[in-house]
Design a protein around this motif. Structure first.
Motif, short mmCIF file in Angstrom:
data_model
loop_
_atom_site.label_atom_id
_atom_site.label_comp_id
_atom_site.label_asym_id
_atom_site.label_seq_id
_atom_site.Cartn_x
_atom_site.Cartn_y
_atom_site.Cartn_z
N ALA A 140 0.83 -1.21 0.00
CA ALA A 140 0.00 0.00 0.00
C ALA A 140 0.87 1.26 0.00
O ALA A 140 0.56 2.25 -0.68
N PHE A 141 1.95 1.21 0.72
CA PHE A 141 2.86 2.36 0.74
C PHE A 141 3.48 2.59 -0.63
O PHE A 141 3.61 3.73 -1.09
N GLU A 142 3.88 1.50 -1.29
CA GLU A 142 4.47 1.63 -2.64
C GLU A 142 3.45 2.13 -3.64
O GLU A 142 3.79 2.84 -4.59
N ALA A 143 2.18 1.77 -3.44
CA ALA A 143 1.14 2.20 -4.37
C ALA A 143 0.91 3.71 -4.28
O ALA A 143 0.61 4.38 -5.27
N PHE A 144 1.05 4.27 -3.07
CA PHE A 144 0.83 5.70 -2.87
C PHE A 144 2.08 6.53 -3.14
O PHE A 144 2.02 7.75 -3.17
N SER A 145 3.23 5.88 -3.33
CA SER A 145 4.48 6.62 -3.56
C SER A 145 4.51 7.16 -4.99
O SER A 145 4.11 6.49 -5.94
N ILE A 146 5.02 8.38 -5.15
CA ILE A 146 5.08 9.01 -6.48
C ILE A 146 6.39 8.70 -7.20
O ILE A 146 6.52 8.99 -8.38
N GLU A 147 7.35 8.11 -6.53
CA GLU A 147 8.62 7.79 -7.14
C GLU A 147 8.52 6.48 -7.89
O GLU A 147 7.72 5.60 -7.56
N SER A 148 9.36 6.37 -8.91
CA SER A 148 9.36 5.13 -9.70
C SER A 148 9.83 3.95 -8.88
O SER A 148 9.32 2.83 -9.03
N ARG A 149 10.80 4.16 -8.03
CA ARG A 149 11.28 3.12 -7.14
C ARG A 149 11.26 3.69 -5.72
O ARG A 149 12.10 4.47 -5.35
N PRO A 150 10.26 3.28 -4.94
CA PRO A 150 10.10 3.90 -3.62
C PRO A 150 11.24 3.54 -2.69
O PRO A 150 11.95 2.55 -2.88
N SER A 151 11.42 4.35 -1.65
CA SER A 151 12.44 4.13 -0.63
C SER A 151 11.80 3.63 0.65
O SER A 151 10.58 3.63 0.80
N CYS A 152 12.65 3.19 1.58
CA CYS A 152 12.17 2.63 2.85
C CYS A 152 11.43 3.70 3.64
O CYS A 152 11.89 4.84 3.73
N PRO A 153 10.26 3.40 4.23
CA PRO A 153 9.52 4.39 5.00
C PRO A 153 10.28 4.89 6.23
O PRO A 153 9.97 5.98 6.72
N LEU A 154 11.26 4.12 6.72
CA LEU A 154 11.99 4.53 7.92
C LEU A 154 13.30 5.25 7.60
O LEU A 154 13.54 6.37 8.04
N CYS A 155 14.19 4.61 6.81
CA CYS A 155 15.51 5.19 6.56
C CYS A 155 15.64 5.85 5.20
O CYS A 155 16.70 6.38 4.87
N ARG A 156 14.59 5.82 4.36
CA ARG A 156 14.57 6.49 3.05
C ARG A 156 15.65 5.99 2.10
O ARG A 156 16.13 6.73 1.24
N SER A 157 16.04 4.77 2.23
CA SER A 157 17.04 4.19 1.33
C SER A 157 16.37 3.20 0.36
O SER A 157 15.33 2.61 0.65
N VAL A 158 17.00 3.03 -0.81
CA VAL A 158 16.48 2.09 -1.79
C VAL A 158 16.71 0.66 -1.28
O VAL A 158 17.76 0.37 -0.68
N TYR A 159 15.74 -0.23 -1.51
CA TYR A 159 15.80 -1.55 -0.86
C TYR A 159 15.44 -2.67 -1.84
O TYR A 159 14.87 -2.43 -2.91
N HIS A 160 15.82 -3.83 -1.41
CA HIS A 160 15.32 -5.08 -1.97
C HIS A 160 14.56 -5.80 -0.86
O HIS A 160 14.91 -5.68 0.31
N LYS A 161 13.53 -6.56 -1.21
CA LYS A 161 12.69 -7.18 -0.20
C LYS A 161 12.66 -8.69 -0.39
O LYS A 161 12.91 -9.22 -1.48
N LYS A 162 12.33 -9.37 0.74
CA LYS A 162 12.29 -10.81 0.75
C LYS A 162 11.23 -11.28 1.73
O LYS A 162 11.09 -10.73 2.81
N ASN A 163 10.43 -12.29 1.30
CA ASN A 163 9.39 -12.86 2.14
C ASN A 163 10.01 -13.78 3.18
O ASN A 163 10.90 -14.58 2.87
N ILE A 164 9.56 -13.64 4.42
CA ILE A 164 10.04 -14.53 5.48
C ILE A 164 8.85 -15.16 6.18
O ILE A 164 7.72 -14.66 6.11
#
Length: 308
Positions: A284-308
């Motif tokens: 939901a956060f990525e859907a509302f983000s206006i950037e092409s590649r959103p950043s982390c909501p906490l540290c504002r850095s570009v990320y890769h994600k993984k399901n755990i």
């Protein structure tokens, strides 16, 4: 020829000023010439008046007056300072204003000293009080000038040397910054608002370029990197989603019996910056983000994600 004619005139003017000053500082006796002796005085039947004081006697009288400090004190008749007003010295070594002594003689009807009551005194014009007054004025002028020079030098030092006190140092740098801002605005020949808007546009474009470069250089973590990131999460011991503020499922521990089935079904995502989120919250956060590649909501850095 012009200089030869003007030079003597200048010398004559200087000599005239010198002679005028000498005349003003000249001391002289005010009493008129003594009256001729009468026949009785000549025959010795009546005592003849005392002779006039000589220059040596006047010098001793003046020395006695200077020793007493009469010229430095106010006039005994009017109780005002002598300043530059005419001053007279009596043969009894007392000092008064010339106008005050004349008024006293006119109203008293006889010639006697107001201090010691000596009659038939001689008067002499002196300038001791005027010299003292000029000396005091010169001291005051020098003190004012020296104070002005010291204050001006102190203000210059305050502008150039940083004080040691914390509050004064803060005011010093605030004044420096304000001075720089004023000089910048004063010498800026363009529109200030347009200039600042151009600076904001250049900063935003530079920020976008750096963000794109940062995203390009971010590589996907390997399996060992994910293990290290997961160990950081366990050490941090934070098990709440920062977006919805509800509990997360721990990756290394079994689900507690008290948790609901709805919370068990919500999947958890681990980001490469070692932050945990619910999958639905992050999407939901990525859907509302206006950037092409959103950043982390906490540290504002570009990320890769993984399901755990």
């Amino acid at each position: 020829m012009r200089y030869k004619i003007q030079a003597p005139r200048k010398r004559v003017a200087e000599r005239g000023l010198q002679t005028q000053d000498q005349q003003e500082e000249r001391e002289y006796v005010l009493d008129s010439a003594p009256r001729p002796l009468t026949l009785a005085q000549k025959l010795g039947l009546v005592a003849s008046p005392a002779g006039r004081l000589t220059e040596d006697e006047w010098t001793r009288v003046k020395a006695r007056s200077v020793q007493q400090g009469d010229s430095a004190q106010p006039c005994a008749i009017c109780r005002e300072e002598f300043c530059l007003q005419p001053q007279v010295l009596l043969s009894c070594s007392h000092v008064f204003h010339r106008a005050c002594l004349k008024a006293f003689e006119r109203f008293s009807g006889r010639k006697c000293c107001p201090m010691c009551r000596k009659e038939q005194y001689e008067t002499r014009v002196i300038h001791d009080a005027a010299r003292l007054f000029r000396h005091q004025c010169a001291i005051r002028i020098q003190a004012c000038w020296r104070g002005y020079v010291v204050r001006r030098r102190y203000r210059k030092l305050r502008k150039s040397i940083c004080p040691k006190d914390k509050q004064l140092r803060r005011k010093f740098f605030e004044a420096k910054l304000q001075e720089l801002n004023d000089s910048f605005v004063r010498y800026c020949h363009t529109d200030t608002e347009a200039f600042l808007s151009d600076i904001n546009r250049s900063l935003s474009s530079s920020r976008r370029v750096f963000q794109q470069l940062e995203r390009k250089h971010v590589s996907e973590p390997q399996e060992s990197d994910w293990d290290r990131i997961q160990s950081q999460v366990i050490q941090r011991d934070v098990w709440d989603c920062p977006i919805c503020l509800t509990a997360l499922c721990r990756p290394s521990l079994p689900t507690e019996a008290g948790t609901s089935s709805h919370q068990q079904q919500r999947r958890t995502l681990l980001l490469s910056c070692s932050h945990l989120f619910h999958q639905l919250c992050l999407e939901a956060f990525e859907a509302f983000s206006i950037e092409s590649r959103p950043s982390c909501p906490l540290c504002r850095s570009v990320y890769h994600k993984k399901n755990i």
